[in-house]
Design a protein around this motif. Structure first.
Motif, PDB file in Angstrom:
ATOM      1  N   ILE A  20       0.787  -1.298  -0.012  1.00  0.00           N
ATOM      2  CA  ILE A  20       0.042   0.026   0.078  1.00  0.00           C
ATOM      3  C   ILE A  20       0.941   1.202   0.147  1.00  0.00           C
ATOM      4  CG2 ILE A  20      -1.685   1.312   1.163  1.00  0.00           C
ATOM      5  CD1 ILE A  20      -2.638  -1.177   2.509  1.00  0.00           C
ATOM      6  N   ASP A  22       1.202   5.768  -0.750  1.00  0.00           N
ATOM      7  CA  ASP A  22       0.299   6.976  -0.687  1.00  0.00           C
ATOM      8  C   ASP A  22       0.614   7.616  -1.918  1.00  0.00           C
ATOM      9  OD1 ASP A  22       3.006   8.234  -0.218  1.00  0.00           O
ATOM     10  OD2 ASP A  22       2.702   8.685   1.576  1.00  0.00           O
ATOM     11  N   GLY A 197      -0.836   4.718  -6.127  1.00  0.00           N
ATOM     12  CA  GLY A 197      -0.760   5.960  -5.286  1.00  0.00           C
ATOM     13  C   GLY A 197      -0.961   7.274  -5.731  1.00  0.00           C
ATOM     14  N   ARG A 264      -4.436   6.687  -1.423  1.00  0.00           N
ATOM     15  CA  ARG A 264      -3.761   5.282  -1.290  1.00  0.00           C
ATOM     16  C   ARG A 264      -4.002   4.448  -2.643  1.00  0.00           C
ATOM     17  NH1 ARG A 264      -2.047   7.635   2.265  1.00  0.00           N
ATOM     18  NH2 ARG A 264      -2.159   7.303   4.654  1.00  0.00           N
TER      19      ARG A 264
END
Length: 325
Positions: A20, A22, A197, A264
């Motif tokens: 994951i 940003d 992201g 995200r």
């Protein structure tokens, strides 16, 4: 990551990698090996569609938002998918023969049965990548480039390689030929998550790249039925989240998510290529991030799903592995 239990015993399990990131490209959470280099397959279609917008081809040919979503699709060949591909290509003044994706039977049973009843054979418009290839043809015609747009040295593929390197922050480790004959470029899972992201953080008010990423992700969220089809996992899950998230699965159990409200991006790969596991892990991560209700039927269908046999007898369960998440 995922286990399948039967009669109180572990029968199968699926290992994988997930990241994951940003909107700045920083890794927020990761499992497995973020540096694993794999082919993202069709999960990379929004990256492959960047030149469609950035070259000016989409606007030059007046493409609608649904077509931009279709350019990122791995559809099941429903009637409306086939009609869109046909109308798009003919609108370019081209024909089905100009596509380079190949023909295969549609996954959609209604369209498959229609073809059989009519004594017709599937054509390239039925190919699950016909939307991507319609976009490829649009760029090719706009640039006045040669017809073999899937060749690695074609101007379109060169533009895709450059865009992917810039958005992922890394050079491709290599390339292979995808099921639809287009090059597919090997990247780290972290690199794909970084790109997602950045798509999630696009505002539509920045530079040309920002606007292109925003338009593609917005189109996917607005027209989920174009992305996979009414019975596809991506469509069902995007509808379950009311279009707040863009999802795109790829062959061999790759999956990405673009979550604008959280800025995200997610990329994940199941090592053994089992799509049931990539769908389950994606559901788990979306629930973890608070954008998907764990009790929604589309989520329960794929995670903590009771396994039944043909008589409806419960035989087991597919669930998260203990210790994962």
């Amino acid at each position: 990551m995922i286990e399948v239990w039967r009669g109180g015993l572990l029968e199968s399990y699926h290992a994988g990698h997930a990241v994951i990131c940003d909107d700045k490209g920083e890794v927020i959470e990761a499992w497995g090996d973020p540096g694993a280099v794999v082919y993202p397959r069709s999960s990379a279609k929004m990256l492959q569609a960047l030149p469609l917008i950035e070259t000016g081809a989409a606007d030059a040919f007046g493409l609608k938002e649904a077509q931009l979503a279709f350019a990122c699709a791995s559809h099941i060949g429903q009637g409306f998918h086939v009609k869109m591909a046909e109308a798009w290509v003919k609108g370019l003044g081209l024909s089905e023969a100009d596509l380079r994706c190949g023909a295969h039977e549609p996954s959609d049973k209604i369209e498959r049965d229609r073809l059989i009843a009519a004594g017709e054979r599937p054509c390239q418009f039925h190919n699950n990548c016909s939307g991507k290839h319609s976009g490829f043809l649009t760029v090719t015609k706009h640039l006045g480039a040669g017809p073999e747009y899937v060749e690695i040295d074609h101007p379109l593929q060169k533009a895709i390689v450059q865009a992917m390197a810039e958005v992922t922050g890394e050079e491709a480790a290599g390339w292979g030929v995808d099921g639809c004959s287009a090059p597919n470029f090997a990247l780290t899972v972290a690199g794909m998550a970084r790109a997602m992201g950045r798509f999630a953080g696009a505002s539509g008010e920045g530079d040309a790249r920002d606007r292109a990423m925003f338009r593609l992700a917005s189109a996917m969220r607005a027209f989920p039925e174009m992305v996979s089809g009414d019975t596809g996992a991506d469509t069902e899950l995007m509808r379950a989240m009311d279009g707040r998230v863009a999802l795109k699965g790829g062959a061999e159990a790759y999956h990405i998510a673009i979550i604008p409200e959280l800025k995200r991006g997610i990329a994940l790969k199941i090592v053994d290529g089992g799509a049931r596991a990539s769908d389950a892990v994606m559901v788990a991560l979306l629930v973890r991030l608070g954008v998907l209700d764990a009790n929604h039927p589309a989520a329960k269908k794929r995670l903590n799903a009771v396994q039944k046999n043909w008589r409806g007898i419960e035989t087991g369960v597919l669930k998260l592995a203990e210790g994962f998440l």
